[in-house]
Motif scaffolding. Structure first.
Motif, PDB file in Angstrom:
ATOM      1  N   SER A 185       0.264  -0.765  -0.041  1.00  0.00           N
ATOM      2  CA  SER A 185      -0.276   0.528  -0.385  1.00  0.00           C
ATOM      3  C   SER A 185       0.893   1.031   0.271  1.00  0.00           C
ATOM      4  O   SER A 185       0.333   2.397  -0.682  1.00  0.00           O
ATOM      5  N   HIS A 186       2.177   1.297   0.218  1.00  0.00           N
ATOM      6  CA  HIS A 186       2.632   1.931   0.645  1.00  0.00           C
ATOM      7  C   HIS A 186       2.978   2.678  -1.247  1.00  0.00           C
ATOM      8  O   HIS A 186       3.429   3.746  -1.319  1.00  0.00           O
ATOM      9  N   GLU A 187       3.417   1.773  -2.031  1.00  0.00           N
ATOM     10  CA  GLU A 187       3.115   2.461  -4.062  1.00  0.00           C
ATOM     11  C   GLU A 187       2.184   2.724  -3.876  1.00  0.00           C
ATOM     12  O   GLU A 187       1.573   3.429  -5.145  1.00  0.00           O
ATOM     13  N   ARG A 265      10.981   5.495   6.700  1.00  0.00           N
ATOM     14  CA  ARG A 265      10.597   6.314   5.862  1.00  0.00           C
ATOM     15  C   ARG A 265      11.464   6.727   4.990  1.00  0.00           C
ATOM     16  O   ARG A 265      10.861   6.702   4.474  1.00  0.00           O
ATOM     17  N   VAL A 268      10.531   4.769   2.424  1.00  0.00           N
ATOM     18  CA  VAL A 268       9.583   4.626   1.513  1.00  0.00           C
ATOM     19  C   VAL A 268       9.781   6.114   0.441  1.00  0.00           C
ATOM     20  O   VAL A 268       9.438   5.699  -0.443  1.00  0.00           O
TER      21      VAL A 268
END
Length: 280
Positions: A185-187, A265, A268
């Protein structure tokens, strides 16, 4: 002599494909003869327009639709008619969905769905993966399809949904309406963010097709976290990505929460972040 016979047979086959015999009756599809061949098959066209033998009963000869896609349209028409009648007659009561005894994740007692003139929509029929489209990189699925079933259908194509919630019994409808997310979901964002289009049955019986680039965009984005309060999900186009046979897993242990969050962080925001993240 044998080679000449093979060449002649091939030419005759090509001629038969391009020039249907005069004995063929008219077909609803231009250029496709309607007379059956052995086994009840007829000449039709595949999704790329190439001649092929198809079963007239499975929907392949009807604008590229499968039997499941035609069945989906029938179910949608039935559900829509039920709500249109209810809305037209001004009947009071709740609109509820019956899933055919599937285990759910509701936080209230099922008695809430009973009484008071409630209209029950039978969505237990919406359990199919209708199509895996490699060209558009989407899977067209009904809302009661589980993550397990969806992945089973896409893996043979070397594809996976962009976001795959880890519990295999979570349904596509539940993932859309319940703000599902996972380690990709970070992408790709929430599960709905990875979808291209949604077909929704509204309370007045209208069917709305919406997406980030078509139809009612506001309705599309409002579906996430709506838990079925805006309408009944009928069909979703789930975005797909290519997958590999293996995934390398690396574990990094931290005793300090701030350091762990800082490292997440950094990863990401890096130019080439890992495709998956999991914080435990």
């Amino acid at each position: 002599m044998r080679q000449r016979a093979v060449v002649t047979a091939s030419l005759l086959l090509l001629a038969a494909l391009s020039c249907p015999s005069a004995s063929h009756t008219a077909s609803s599809s231009p250029g496709i003869p309607a007379s059956p061949s052995a086994g009840g098959l007829v000449w039709g066209k595949d999704r790329k327009g190439n001649p092929t033998l198809v079963d007239p009963n499975d929907g392949a000869a009807h604008a590229g639709q499968s039997a499941k896609e035609r069945r989906h349209e029938e179910v949608v028409e039935d559900l829509s008619s039920t709500l249109k009648t209810h809305f037209r007659e001004g009947q009071p009561g709740k609109i509820t969905m019956a899933r055919g005894g599937r285990a759910g994740h509701r936080v209230h007692d099922s008695e809430l769905k009973k009484g008071g003139g409630a209209v029950r929509l039978d969505v237990s029929r919406l359990t199919n993966v209708l199509r895996v489209d490699e060209e558009r990189m989407v899977a067209v699925v009904e809302p009661q399809v589980t993550m397990e079933k969806l992945v089973d259908k896409t893996l043979p194509f070397g594809l996976l949904p962009k976001v795959v919630p880890e519990f295999k019994h979570i349904t596509v409808g539940g993932a859309v309406m319940g703000t599902a997310l996972e380690s990709t979901s970070h992408e790709h964002g929430l599960f709905l963010d990875a979808c291209e289009r949604a077909e929704v049955l509204l309370p007045d019986g209208r069917v709305e097709v919406c997406g980030p680039r078509q139809g009612d965009r506001e309705l599309f984005y409002a579906l996430s976290g709506s838990y079925g309060t805006l309408g009944c999900l009928l069909k979703v186009e789930v975005g797909l990505v290519r997958c590999t046979p293996f995934v390398k897993v690396c574990y990094t242990l931290y005793t300090d929460t701030e350091r762990a969050l800082g490292r997440l962080r950094e990863l990401v925001e890096s130019p080439n972040p890992p495709p998956f993240f999991e914080g435990i």
